[in-house]
Design an enzyme around this catalytic site. Structure first.
Site, PDB file in Angstrom:
ATOM      1  N   ARG A  46       0.860  -1.188   0.000  1.00 18.55           N
ATOM      2  CA  ARG A  46       0.000   0.000   0.000  1.00 18.55           C
ATOM      3  C   ARG A  46       0.895   1.236   0.000  1.00 18.55           C
ATOM      4  NH1 ARG A  46      -4.187  -1.788   4.840  1.00 18.55           N
ATOM      5  NH2 ARG A  46      -5.182  -3.537   3.742  1.00 18.55           N
ATOM      6  N   ASP A  95       2.104   5.140  -0.218  1.00 15.05           N
ATOM      7  CA  ASP A  95       1.585   6.389   0.332  1.00 15.05           C
ATOM      8  C   ASP A  95       1.233   7.385  -0.768  1.00 15.05           C
ATOM      9  OD1 ASP A  95       1.871   5.554   2.943  1.00 15.05           O
ATOM     10  OD2 ASP A  95       3.829   6.497   3.213  1.00 15.05           O
ATOM     11  N   ARG A 153      11.649   5.832   2.966  1.00 17.61           N
ATOM     12  CA  ARG A 153      11.817   7.288   2.954  1.00 17.61           C
ATOM     13  C   ARG A 153      12.618   7.775   4.164  1.00 17.61           C
ATOM     14  NH1 ARG A 153       5.955   9.561   2.439  1.00 17.61           N
ATOM     15  NH2 ARG A 153       7.070  11.508   2.849  1.00 17.61           N
TER      16      ARG A 153
END
Length: 248
Positions: free
Chosen positions: A50, A52, A198
């Site tokens: 999933r 972002d 990230r």
């Protein structure tokens, strides 16, 4: 009943993430709408990951069931016809057995992070790269990244809203290379924590900019403290490039 596997690419900048949300444009919503448009069925698909808001994919994988046994090429072509106004494209479609699942059958996931490292801002790749003006030392970033490889408690690089039961993950590959004006970071693992890539990327960029020493990344990892993480990189440069499955 027939189950299908799709390989999908998308530009995530126009969507509020992958997962369907009422009243919001999402990649899952676009795919499920396309499936309903050609098959007449309302389904809920499963995805390998999933992503972002703003995160892209060149190799996302999803699976779903249809009541009718449609030819694979018909499913792919029909979906792409109904996705023509979306930034989503189906690259491949294959029929799979009913035990196969896009998420639970996956044994690995691959991510690429693109940093445009030049003074001039991006025009053609706006929204698809992280623009860092100051020079980055890609070799130092790569050296620092090796401290992250292996089985570790990644609490430092875990988003506070992560729903994973454990902060322990095994990172198989962390590679940083310079490709012309870009610095590419490649991460491979069975699975990742929420915003782990990230978080690691933003921290490694601090090394590349000379703000952190190479050894500081290992110290941050050992701290097992979210406060020890460097700045989190933006979503623009992140791509889910592939999902690994055991041979059939």
């Amino acid at each position: 009943m027939a189950r299908y596997r799709l390989t999908v690419e998308y530009d995530g900048s126009g969507y509020n993430g992958f997962q369907v949300q009422a009243g919001q444009p999402t990649v899952q919503g676009a795919l499920e709408a396309a499936i309903k448009a050609f098959s007449g069925q309302t389904i809920r698909l499963a995805a390998a990951g999933r992503t972002d808001t703003g995160v892209h994919a060149t190799g996302q994988v999803v699976s779903f069931d249809l009541e009718k046994d449609w030819p694979e090429h018909t499913v792919m072509n029909a979906m792409n016809a109904h996705l023509i106004t979306e930034r989503v494209s189906v690259l491949d479609c294959a029929a799979v057995d009913d035990e196969w699942h896009a998420r639970f059958s996956a044994t690995g996931r691959k991510y690429l992070y693109r940093i445009l490292n030049r003074p001039g801002r991006p025009a053609l790749d706006l929204g698809r790269v992280w623009h860092v003006k100051k020079p980055l030392d890609a070799e130092a970033m790569h050296e620092a990244a090796q401290a992250l490889v292996g089985l570790h408690d990644f609490t430092t690089f875990r988003d506070v809203n992560c729903q994973s039961k454990s902060p322990e993950k095994s990172l198989d590959i962390a590679r940083v290379t310079r490709v012309g004006e870009e610095v590419h970071l490649v991460f491979e693992a069975r699975s990742f924590l929420h915003r782990q890539v990230r978080s690691m990327t933003g921290t490694l960029a601090e090394v590349g900019l000379g703000r952190w020493a190479v050894g500081d990344v290992a110290k941050a990892l050992e701290a097992k403290d979210r406060a020890a993480c460097g700045p989190v990189s933006p979503s623009d440069g992140l791509y889910l490039t592939g999902v690994v499955y055991d041979p059939a």
